[in-house]
Design an enzyme around this catalytic site. Structure first.
Site, PDB file in Angstrom:
ATOM      1  N   CYS A  31     -25.145 -11.895  18.659  1.00  0.00           N
ATOM      2  CA  CYS A  31     -24.438 -12.909  17.873  1.00  0.00           C
ATOM      3  C   CYS A  31     -25.372 -14.002  17.384  1.00  0.00           C
ATOM      4  O   CYS A  31     -25.510 -15.053  17.997  1.00  0.00           O
ATOM      5  CB  CYS A  31     -23.286 -13.530  18.635  1.00  0.00           C
ATOM      6  SG  CYS A  31     -22.311 -14.537  17.502  1.00  0.00           S
ATOM      7  N   CYS A  63     -19.288 -12.293  12.135  1.00  0.00           N
ATOM      8  CA  CYS A  63     -19.563 -13.445  12.982  1.00  0.00           C
ATOM      9  C   CYS A  63     -18.679 -14.607  12.529  1.00  0.00           C
ATOM     10  O   CYS A  63     -18.896 -15.158  11.459  1.00  0.00           O
ATOM     11  CB  CYS A  63     -21.040 -13.831  12.885  1.00  0.00           C
ATOM     12  SG  CYS A  63     -21.513 -15.058  14.106  1.00  0.00           S
TER      13      CYS A  63
END
Length: 451
Positions: free
Chosen positions: A202, A380
């Site tokens: 991430c 994301c």
């Protein structure tokens, strides 16, 4: 429901540090599968899954429906399974850590064998893996979902520096609550947020906590006393231009300083000093005092994959980027953070990969060539405040691949609620049960088209 819960957000797919055991050198003479002799039920499985994180649990649920629960086993030492995308909000004080955790036993598909051990070596030429205590398990098909390892120790002064106040990290269950404490205790001075010189899971998370911190200090009247710095080893704020442009506007509005090509190499926690190397001038360092420091650790492949026959030269599982089948061993497959797929390492990527991999394995089991292609979809949700999110979705080419017929580069309250409330529900109740393969059907439904 599915239209709202578009994507699973960024996540560590496999927590923990793995033991190192050098792999063996090997060759495979033909495309045909190796055939292992059937052993006793406890040491042979039709499908063996390494790792009980997002990718491992998801694929074991899918494989159970394909070959029967008694023919599937998952190797996973951890007793607790975490939904780590929530840790951004835990570090920002918006969620409790306990809400991100469930016993591994509760997410393991019913009837699937849970082998509570660690993998110490892989021998794909003999269709087997070795576990602790020199236990050998053989398989017909192997799915590798071992995730990514955190390496705080590669920063001088860590992890022991976390014993001091004013320093935290949203990437570890042991340090995420320290982030919230440091945020609350902030008085005045530098607040530094870092991004390492390695692949990370991430890639948006290191700056999400920065935006939350800025919002918190604004709310508590401390913002004027905070000099907020984002020190990143990268040369850009985000890899997709559309979202990078939107983030740069926010950074400018909120008076945040960004220092590019700036890599954290040492933490002197007793003095509240962070040392950064200038990547454009190797060996040249700069020391910053901090009142708060959020560390994103260097990361890399699990130790057991380094020098393994299934890995590339760095240690990532070497799979075809469209089918997720291993490039050399046709009965071996990889999913998630541990692979060398050239896309961001997120749970949203795993969701999309799981549907493709399910189809790939089905065809391989029928001695057919895989046809379905993974386009690199990942997502994301960039948290920019306590009620705002920019929902970034993109493909292998770093081009936006958005689900909704709106401009997703804009901050939206609806996307925040999707991130904070809907995604966890989708994760526990659909993805881990093998029923969510990403938002491609939703995109099609909304007439945005597919590539």
């Amino acid at each position: 429901m599915s239209a709202i819960g578009v994507v699973s957000s960024c996540s560590c797919l496999r927590p923990g540090v793995w033991l190192l055991r050098p792999g063996m050198h090997n060759k495979m003479s033909s495309f045909g599968l190796h055939t292992a002799a059937r052993c006793a039920a406890k040491d042979y499985y039709e499908v063996l899954v390494l790792g009980g994180g997002t990718g491992g649990i998801t694929m074991s649920a899918r494989m159970k429906r394909k070959v029967g629960a008694e023919n599937v086993a998952v190797v996973e030492p951890s007793k607790t399974h975490y939904y780590q995308p929530l840790w951004t909000l835990v570090g920002g004080g918006a969620k409790q850590l306990a809400t991100s955790a469930r016993p591994t036993a509760s997410v393991m598909p019913k009837g699937v064998e849970w082998i509570k051990s660690r993998v110490t070596a892989l021998d794909p030429d003999k269709n087997c893996v070795w576990l602790e205590s020199d236990t050998k398990i053989s398989y017909k098909y192997l799915i590798i979902a071992l995730g990514i390892s955190l390496h705080y120790e590669k920063i001088k002064g860590l992890p022991e520096g976390f014993d001091h106040p004013k320093i935290g990290s949203n990437y570890s269950v042991r340090t995420v609550e320290k982030t919230w404490k440091a945020l609350q205790d902030f008085k005045e001075g530098n607040a530094i947020f870092t991004f390492p010189n390695t692949p990370v899971k991430c890639a948006g998370a290191p700056q999400k906590i920065m935006y939350l911190s800025e919002a918190y200090w604004r709310k508590t009247g401390k913002r004027s006393k905070a000099n907020i710095m984002f020190n990143t080893s990268l040369g850009v704020i985000f890899g997709v231009k559309k979202y990078a442009d939107a983030l740069l506007e926010i950074i400018k509005e909120r008076n945040i300083a960004v220092n590019y090509k700036c890599n954290l190499v040492e933490v002197r926690a007793d003095k509240q000093e962070a040392v950064f190397e200038n990547l454009d001038k190797p060996g040249v360092t700069e020391v910053h005092q901090y009142e708060m420091l959020h560390v994103t650790p260097p990361m890399g492949p699990p130790d057991v994959l380094i020098n393994s026959p299934v890995s590339d030269g760095i240690g990532w599982v070497d799979v075809d980027k469209e089918t997720l089948q291993h490039k050399k061993y046709p009965n071996v497959f990889g999913i998630g953070d541990c692979t060398n797929l050239p896309t961001s390492k997120t749970a949203a990527a795993v969701a999309a990969q799981s549907g493709v991999l399910d189809t790939t394995i089905s065809l391989v089991m029928k001695n057919q060539l895989p046809t379905k292609k993974y386009d690199g979809y990942t997502s994301c949700p960039l948290v920019t405040g306590y009620n705002k999110v920019i929902l970034a979705e993109f493909d292998y080419d770093a081009q936006p691949l958005e689900t909704f017929p709106i401009d997703q580069s804009k901050e939206r309250v609806t996307m925040y609620h999707m991130k904070a409330d809907m995604m966890p529900f989708l994760y526990w109740n659909a993805l881990l049960k093998g029923y969510w393969g990403g938002p491609a059907p939703v995109r099609k439904l909304m007439h945005l088209g597919l590539k």
